[in-house]
Scaffold this motif. Structure first.
Motif, PDB file in Angstrom:
ATOM      1  N   ASP A   5       0.809  -1.209   0.000  1.00 46.24           N
ATOM      2  CA  ASP A   5       0.000   0.000   0.000  1.00 46.24           C
ATOM      3  C   ASP A   5       0.847   1.267   0.000  1.00 46.24           C
ATOM      4  OD1 ASP A   5      -0.958  -0.158   3.541  1.00 46.24           O
ATOM      5  OD2 ASP A   5       0.961   0.182   2.566  1.00 46.24           O
ATOM      6  N   GLU A   7       2.174   2.169  -2.425  1.00 45.87           N
ATOM      7  CA  GLU A   7       1.991   2.650  -3.782  1.00 45.87           C
ATOM      8  C   GLU A   7       0.718   3.478  -3.905  1.00 45.87           C
ATOM      9  OE1 GLU A   7       2.511   0.783  -8.267  1.00 45.87           O
ATOM     10  OE2 GLU A   7       2.205  -0.507  -6.550  1.00 45.87           O
ATOM     11  N   SER A   8       0.256   4.035  -2.820  1.00 49.95           N
ATOM     12  CA  SER A   8      -0.949   4.844  -2.851  1.00 49.95           C
ATOM     13  C   SER A   8      -0.702   6.126  -3.638  1.00 49.95           C
ATOM     14  CB  SER A   8      -1.370   5.186  -1.417  1.00 49.95           C
ATOM     15  OG  SER A   8      -0.317   5.827  -0.750  1.00 49.95           O
ATOM     16  N   THR A  10      -0.033   9.801  -4.947  1.00 54.14           N
ATOM     17  CA  THR A  10       0.713  10.894  -4.346  1.00 54.14           C
ATOM     18  C   THR A  10       0.246  12.197  -4.965  1.00 54.14           C
ATOM     19  OG1 THR A  10       2.457  10.569  -5.977  1.00 54.14           O
ATOM     20  CG2 THR A  10       2.731   9.488  -3.857  1.00 54.14           C
ATOM     21  N   GLN A  15       4.996  15.525  -6.900  1.00 49.23           N
ATOM     22  CA  GLN A  15       5.731  14.783  -7.912  1.00 49.23           C
ATOM     23  C   GLN A  15       6.409  15.715  -8.917  1.00 49.23           C
ATOM     24  OE1 GLN A  15       6.314  11.392  -7.789  1.00 49.23           O
ATOM     25  NE2 GLN A  15       5.384  11.780  -5.788  1.00 49.23           N
ATOM     26  N   LEU A 158      11.619  -0.690  -8.435  1.00 45.38           N
ATOM     27  CA  LEU A 158      10.235  -0.352  -8.087  1.00 45.38           C
ATOM     28  C   LEU A 158       9.620  -1.412  -7.186  1.00 45.38           C
ATOM     29  CD1 LEU A 158       9.004   0.910 -11.574  1.00 45.38           C
ATOM     30  CD2 LEU A 158       9.130   2.289  -9.483  1.00 45.38           C
ATOM     31  N   GLU A 161      10.810  -1.027  -3.741  1.00 41.35           N
ATOM     32  CA  GLU A 161      10.368   0.241  -3.150  1.00 41.35           C
ATOM     33  C   GLU A 161       8.875   0.208  -2.841  1.00 41.35           C
ATOM     34  OE1 GLU A 161      11.624   3.255  -5.871  1.00 41.35           O
ATOM     35  OE2 GLU A 161      13.723   3.140  -5.261  1.00 41.35           O
ATOM     36  N   LYS A 163       6.354  -0.692  -4.936  1.00 45.07           N
ATOM     37  CA  LYS A 163       5.506  -0.243  -6.046  1.00 45.07           C
ATOM     38  C   LYS A 163       5.346  -1.384  -7.060  1.00 45.07           C
ATOM     39  CE  LYS A 163       7.350   4.408  -5.339  1.00 45.07           C
ATOM     40  NZ  LYS A 163       8.232   5.468  -5.869  1.00 45.07           N
ATOM     41  N   LYS A 166       3.565  -0.734 -10.661  1.00 47.31           N
ATOM     42  CA  LYS A 166       4.428  -0.080 -11.648  1.00 47.31           C
ATOM     43  C   LYS A 166       5.512  -1.046 -12.135  1.00 47.31           C
ATOM     44  CE  LYS A 166       3.758   4.601  -9.836  1.00 47.31           C
ATOM     45  NZ  LYS A 166       4.406   5.782  -9.198  1.00 47.31           N
TER      46      LYS A 166
END
Length: 293
Positions: A5, A7-8, A10, A15, A158, A161, A163, A166
């Motif tokens: 989560d 990866e919610s 942003t 960004q 990714l 991290e 994500k 992605k």
């Protein structure tokens, strides 16, 4: 490992600010980049990427104490942020504290095995300390990562991290263009495991073994997936193949023992575990070096 989560969604403006600061850093305009990051952190003081990039800028500007302060805060708000430990390693290395730097780099690689800079730094430090075995391992891992196509390296970064969506999109796009690429198949399987899509991971690893039947890391991954799917007999069959290839390998013995235990073959499992215990004192302790999935 970071939770999925993470990866919610942003904030779009954040960004954009990060992208602008990164461009400035690449152009060597470190002070200007830091100012943009300070503006971002004024609005979002605990933004992990903002704290990390600010720490990097401060190190480049020679403001090491301030950089360290940013990293302390970053590790408080995001304890599994691998690049925080990589950056800590850079700071410790700069002040000639190699053992502490090594611990930081090793922690970074445990959290994210795709960090080439941390592997390279470990190799250099191990060599300086005369520890040539670990130096070779770290150098080999860095070279393995550098040999990956950029898309797969980015996907691996990714994934670690937090994500995975992605990472999956990037890896699938690469695999569509290179349908039999073994590293891509293995990485997409790892992404599937992280996302709980075990059936896809099973299929990918089974297919990869058709193209690379002697690649041990694929078969070890496959055993883990089969066990997670409670396909215990198939998992033991795969473990037996490795055992028969090298009956004195403690890793193969351990896997064969575990899979035998799952099937209730306790006598065989205990015998195999006894053989592992007999072998382990004869080999050096394992290195903490991580391996990329």
């Amino acid at each position: 490992m970071p939770k999925i989560d993470a990866e919610s969604p942003t904030d779009d403006q954040a960004q954009q600010d990060l992208k602008s600061a990164k461009s400035l850093m690449k152009a060597g305009q470190i002070a200007t980049a830091l100012q943009e990051l300070d503006d971002l952190l004024a609005k979002s003081p605990d933004h992990p990427d903002g704290l990390y990039m600010a720490a990097v800028c401060l190190r480049y500007l020679g403001r090491s104490d301030e950089a360290a302060h940013k990293l302390v805060r970053l590790k408080e708000v995001a304890p599994d942020f691998a690049r925080a430990f990589q950056e800590e390693g850079h700071l410790l290395r700069a002040v000639q504290r190699p053992e502490e730097a090594l611990k930081a780099y090793e922690r970074a690689c445990r959290l994210n095995p795709a960090l080439i800079a941390s592997w390279k730094a470990q190799a250099d430090l191990f060599e300086q300390l005369g520890r040539l075995g670990p130096a070779r391992q770290a150098r080999g891992q860095a070279e393995k990562l550098m040999a990956l196509p950029k898309e797969l390296l980015d996907a691996s970064l990714l994934l670690h991290e937090g994500k995975p969506l992605k990472a999956e999109a990037l890896c699938r796009a690469f695999l569509q263009a290179h349908p039999h690429h073994i590293d891509a198949m293995r990485l997409l399987a790892a992404i599937g495991v992280r996302m709980g899509v075990l059936e896809d991971a099973d299929f990918l690893l089974e297919s990869a073994l058709v193209f690379a039947p002697d690649q041990i890391d694929i078969r070890l991954d496959y055993i883990e997936v089969l066990r997670k799917r409670q396909k215990y007999e198939a998992a033991r069959d795969q473990a037996r193949l490795l055992y028969e290839k090298d009956p004195n390998n403690p890793v193969f013995l351990s896997h064969y023992a575990i899979e035998s235990l799952q099937l209730g073959d306790y006598d065989l499992a205990l015998d195999l575990f006894d053989r592992v215990l007999a072998i382990l004192p004869m080999i050096p302790p394992p290195s903490p070096l991580a391996v990329m999935p």
